[in-house]
Design a protein around this motif. Structure first.
Motif, PDB file in Angstrom:
ATOM      1  N   GLN A  87     -21.332  -7.986  11.364  1.00 57.43           N
ATOM      2  CA  GLN A  87     -21.138  -6.643  10.296  1.00 57.43           C
ATOM      3  C   GLN A  87     -22.217  -6.549   9.460  1.00 57.43           C
ATOM      4  O   GLN A  87     -22.142  -7.250   8.556  1.00 57.43           O
ATOM      5  N   HIS A  88     -23.126  -5.398   9.345  1.00 62.44           N
ATOM      6  CA  HIS A  88     -24.083  -5.105   8.358  1.00 62.44           C
ATOM      7  C   HIS A  88     -23.227  -3.963   7.464  1.00 62.44           C
ATOM      8  O   HIS A  88     -22.665  -2.981   8.103  1.00 62.44           O
ATOM      9  N   HIS A  89     -22.993  -4.346   6.068  1.00 61.08           N
ATOM     10  CA  HIS A  89     -22.525  -3.232   5.445  1.00 61.08           C
ATOM     11  C   HIS A  89     -23.379  -2.421   4.453  1.00 61.08           C
ATOM     12  O   HIS A  89     -22.973  -1.947   3.373  1.00 61.08           O
ATOM     13  N   ASP A  90     -24.567  -2.504   4.779  1.00 57.62           N
ATOM     14  CA  ASP A  90     -25.636  -1.896   4.262  1.00 57.62           C
ATOM     15  C   ASP A  90     -25.987  -0.577   5.034  1.00 57.62           C
ATOM     16  O   ASP A  90     -27.322  -0.165   5.044  1.00 57.62           O
ATOM     17  N   LEU A  91     -25.200  -0.214   5.603  1.00 61.24           N
ATOM     18  CA  LEU A  91     -25.595   1.178   6.657  1.00 61.24           C
ATOM     19  C   LEU A  91     -26.072   2.413   5.532  1.00 61.24           C
ATOM     20  O   LEU A  91     -25.500   2.855   4.676  1.00 61.24           O
ATOM     21  N   HIS A  92     -27.454   2.604   5.778  1.00 60.63           N
ATOM     22  CA  HIS A  92     -27.987   3.395   5.020  1.00 60.63           C
ATOM     23  C   HIS A  92     -29.049   4.385   5.654  1.00 60.63           C
ATOM     24  O   HIS A  92     -29.561   3.783   6.796  1.00 60.63           O
ATOM     25  N   VAL A  93     -29.892   5.483   5.211  1.00 68.39           N
ATOM     26  CA  VAL A  93     -30.792   6.064   5.828  1.00 68.39           C
ATOM     27  C   VAL A  93     -32.047   5.365   5.564  1.00 68.39           C
ATOM     28  O   VAL A  93     -32.272   4.635   4.679  1.00 68.39           O
ATOM     29  N   ASP A 108     -29.194   4.446  -1.443  1.00 61.15           N
ATOM     30  CA  ASP A 108     -28.460   5.380  -2.066  1.00 61.15           C
ATOM     31  C   ASP A 108     -27.820   6.208  -1.344  1.00 61.15           C
ATOM     32  O   ASP A 108     -27.495   7.392  -1.555  1.00 61.15           O
ATOM     33  N   VAL A 109     -28.581   6.541  -0.019  1.00 59.02           N
ATOM     34  CA  VAL A 109     -28.203   7.812   0.883  1.00 59.02           C
ATOM     35  C   VAL A 109     -27.469   7.357   2.013  1.00 59.02           C
ATOM     36  O   VAL A 109     -27.893   6.553   2.958  1.00 59.02           O
ATOM     37  N   ALA A 110     -26.048   7.276   1.782  1.00 58.12           N
ATOM     38  CA  ALA A 110     -25.266   6.758   2.871  1.00 58.12           C
ATOM     39  C   ALA A 110     -25.193   7.673   4.060  1.00 58.12           C
ATOM     40  O   ALA A 110     -25.598   8.863   3.988  1.00 58.12           O
TER      41      ALA A 110
END
Length: 139
Positions: A87-93, A108-110
């Motif tokens: 699982q990746h916990h750094d789901l971001h744009v 910083d953009v979730a």
């Protein structure tokens, strides 16, 4: 005392070979995501297959995440420390600049929660915004 790069690899259960240390060092210097071709270009004496396997191992172990930005080449960027192989916990744009072709993580953009029908199981998700990055839009 172990070198910080070795420690980062062993924390993800990756054996710290010379090539893996070099690739990790290269990835840490980047300001944008890189493709296999980018890594090859910067490490011109390294074998393409070895570099591919190294990036795959890093992705499989949760050290880097893969980005499909629509450019035709998968790009790689370092993950947050909390990421795991499952699982990746750094789901971001991610932002892909259509002028300079760089793909930049925007941690910083979730990505807001997305509701899917009950029978659906989301296994991977990514959001890529496209346009001009800050440097290109300032020109």
């Amino acid at each position: 005392m172990a070198h910080p790069l070795e420690t980062r690899l062993t924390a993800k259960q990756i054996a710290p070979t010379a090539m893996r240390l070099l690739v990790l060092e290269l990835l840490q210097r980047q300001t944008a995501a890189v493709s296999l071709a980018d890594v090859e270009q910067q490490m011109e004496h390294a074998d393409r297959i070895t570099l591919h396997r190294t990036l795959k191992t890093f992705a499989d172990k949760g050290l880097v995440h893969r980005i499909e930005d629509g450019s035709g080449a998968v790009k790689y960027a370092l993950c947050e420390d909390a990421c795991t192989p499952r699982q990746h916990h750094d789901l971001h744009v991610h932002f892909h600049c259509q002028r300079c072709q760089q793909t930049i993580c925007l941690p910083d953009v979730a990505i807001p929660p997305i509701q899917v029908p009950a029978a659906f199981q989301v296994q991977d998700m990514g959001v890529v915004l496209k346009g001009l990055c800050d440097r290109c839009s300032a020109r």
